[in-house]
Design an enzyme around this catalytic site. Structure first.
Site, PDB file in Angstrom:
ATOM      1  N   GLY A  46       0.868  -1.253   0.123  1.00  0.00           N
ATOM      2  CA  GLY A  46      -0.054  -0.105  -0.023  1.00  0.00           C
ATOM      3  C   GLY A  46       1.066   1.275   0.053  1.00  0.00           C
ATOM      4  O   GLY A  46       1.959   1.178   0.526  1.00  0.00           O
ATOM      5  N   GLN A  51       3.217  10.023   0.666  1.00  0.00           N
ATOM      6  CA  GLN A  51       4.446   9.045   0.812  1.00  0.00           C
ATOM      7  C   GLN A  51       5.361   9.575  -0.380  1.00  0.00           C
ATOM      8  O   GLN A  51       6.661   9.086  -0.247  1.00  0.00           O
ATOM      9  CB  GLN A  51       3.990   7.728   0.976  1.00  0.00           C
ATOM     10  CG  GLN A  51       3.546   7.460   2.311  1.00  0.00           C
ATOM     11  CD  GLN A  51       3.117   5.998   2.501  1.00  0.00           C
ATOM     12  OE1 GLN A  51       2.406   5.473   2.091  1.00  0.00           O
ATOM     13  NE2 GLN A  51       4.230   5.268   3.019  1.00  0.00           N
ATOM     14  N   CYS A  96       5.735   0.012   7.226  1.00  0.00           N
ATOM     15  CA  CYS A  96       5.469   1.151   6.504  1.00  0.00           C
ATOM     16  C   CYS A  96       6.643   1.474   5.753  1.00  0.00           C
ATOM     17  O   CYS A  96       7.810   1.660   6.100  1.00  0.00           O
ATOM     18  CB  CYS A  96       5.289   2.675   7.441  1.00  0.00           C
ATOM     19  SG  CYS A  96       4.706   4.049   6.344  1.00  0.00           S
ATOM     20  N   LEU A  97       6.316   1.746   4.444  1.00  0.00           N
ATOM     21  CA  LEU A  97       7.390   2.305   3.556  1.00  0.00           C
ATOM     22  C   LEU A  97       8.257   3.477   3.978  1.00  0.00           C
ATOM     23  O   LEU A  97       9.441   3.790   3.489  1.00  0.00           O
ATOM     24  CB  LEU A  97       6.981   2.448   1.951  1.00  0.00           C
ATOM     25  CG  LEU A  97       6.199   1.078   1.434  1.00  0.00           C
ATOM     26  CD1 LEU A  97       5.852   1.279  -0.010  1.00  0.00           C
ATOM     27  CD2 LEU A  97       7.426  -0.307   1.488  1.00  0.00           C
ATOM     28  N   HIS A 138      -4.459   2.015   7.457  1.00  0.00           N
ATOM     29  CA  HIS A 138      -3.126   2.661   7.662  1.00  0.00           C
ATOM     30  C   HIS A 138      -2.997   3.578   6.533  1.00  0.00           C
ATOM     31  O   HIS A 138      -2.511   4.744   6.875  1.00  0.00           O
ATOM     32  CB  HIS A 138      -2.322   1.337   7.224  1.00  0.00           C
ATOM     33  CG  HIS A 138      -0.741   1.525   7.259  1.00  0.00           C
ATOM     34  ND1 HIS A 138       0.052   1.288   8.267  1.00  0.00           N
ATOM     35  CD2 HIS A 138      -0.051   2.391   6.316  1.00  0.00           C
ATOM     36  CE1 HIS A 138       1.470   1.626   7.895  1.00  0.00           C
ATOM     37  NE2 HIS A 138       1.063   2.411   6.810  1.00  0.00           N
ATOM     38  N   GLU A 139      -3.471   3.245   5.294  1.00  0.00           N
ATOM     39  CA  GLU A 139      -3.257   4.269   4.247  1.00  0.00           C
ATOM     40  C   GLU A 139      -4.130   5.319   4.365  1.00  0.00           C
ATOM     41  O   GLU A 139      -3.688   6.547   4.104  1.00  0.00           O
ATOM     42  CB  GLU A 139      -3.465   3.685   2.860  1.00  0.00           C
ATOM     43  CG  GLU A 139      -2.541   2.412   2.831  1.00  0.00           C
ATOM     44  CD  GLU A 139      -1.149   2.841   2.617  1.00  0.00           C
ATOM     45  OE1 GLU A 139      -0.547   3.950   2.470  1.00  0.00           O
ATOM     46  OE2 GLU A 139      -0.433   1.695   3.050  1.00  0.00           O
ATOM     47  N   HIS A 142      -2.381   7.960   6.746  1.00  0.00           N
ATOM     48  CA  HIS A 142      -1.444   8.674   6.007  1.00  0.00           C
ATOM     49  C   HIS A 142      -1.915   9.736   5.549  1.00  0.00           C
ATOM     50  O   HIS A 142      -1.518  11.082   5.573  1.00  0.00           O
ATOM     51  CB  HIS A 142      -0.612   7.843   4.874  1.00  0.00           C
ATOM     52  CG  HIS A 142       0.462   7.184   5.357  1.00  0.00           C
ATOM     53  ND1 HIS A 142       1.422   7.780   6.034  1.00  0.00           N
ATOM     54  CD2 HIS A 142       0.772   5.803   5.217  1.00  0.00           C
ATOM     55  CE1 HIS A 142       2.509   6.788   6.251  1.00  0.00           C
ATOM     56  NE2 HIS A 142       1.817   5.591   5.796  1.00  0.00           N
TER      57      HIS A 142
END
Length: 175
Positions: A46, A51, A96-97, A138-139, A142
């Site tokens: 994701g 990001q 997380c990226l 989660h996304e 963000h």
């Protein structure tokens, strides 16, 4: 498609609240393509536009690929919102990226109902559970300037943030 750099904690842009997408344009579709390419390359399941330093309410996901059955189901969510959530909770280990190499268990609603616009401009609603529910929450976090570490205890969160701030000061770049 173009590979985009994923910004890393403590980059302050990760705390920005993303702006709604007012129209599904060629630029938004290209951004989604870039996000898929960047997400797969990372690799991740994701990615929120913020990001890659694009403060718009766009998410890309492919949880099927993560589950390892050799299939892929790339999905884009424009202006996603949670319109309902179960009272039953679930715990998943999240990563997380933008916070590479750090994982922690996070408790979130087990199921959620989401409303979003797809890349064809259609408004949709659907129920999410399991990994899909965790990932979409989660996304969406963000898009609201919230990181998964914000769901941890104050002590754990402070330790993670301090670690990434120190690394940034020393010029350590996570890949």
């Amino acid at each position: 498609m173009a590979l985009r750099e994923i910004i890393i904690l403590p980059d302050k842009r990760l705390r920005e609240i993303s702006k709604p997408v007012t129209e599904v344009t060629t630029e938004i579709r290209k951004l989604a393509d870039d996000m898929f390419e960047s997400m797969y390359e990372a690799p991740g399941i994701g990615l929120a536009a913020i990001q890659i330093a694009e403060p718009v309410r766009l998410i890309t996901m492919d949880i099927v690929r993560k589950e390892g059955d050799g299939k892929s189901d790339p999905r884009a969510f424009i202006n996603p919102e949670i319109v309902g959530a179960s009272s039953e909770m679930n715990v998943y280990e999240e990563g997380c990226l933008s916070i590479p190499e750090y994982y922690a268990e996070v408790e979130r609603p087990k199921t959620v109902r989401i409303r979003y616009t797809d890349l064809d401009g259609n408004v949709k609603e659907e129920d999410a559970d399991g990994l899909f529910a965790t990932c979409i929450q989660h996304e969406i976090d963000h898009l609201n300037g919230v990181l998964f570490v914000d769901h941890l205890s104050k002590l754990k969160r402070a330790m993670v943030i301090r670690k990434f701030e120190k690394a940034a000061k020393r010029g350590i770049k996570y890949v």
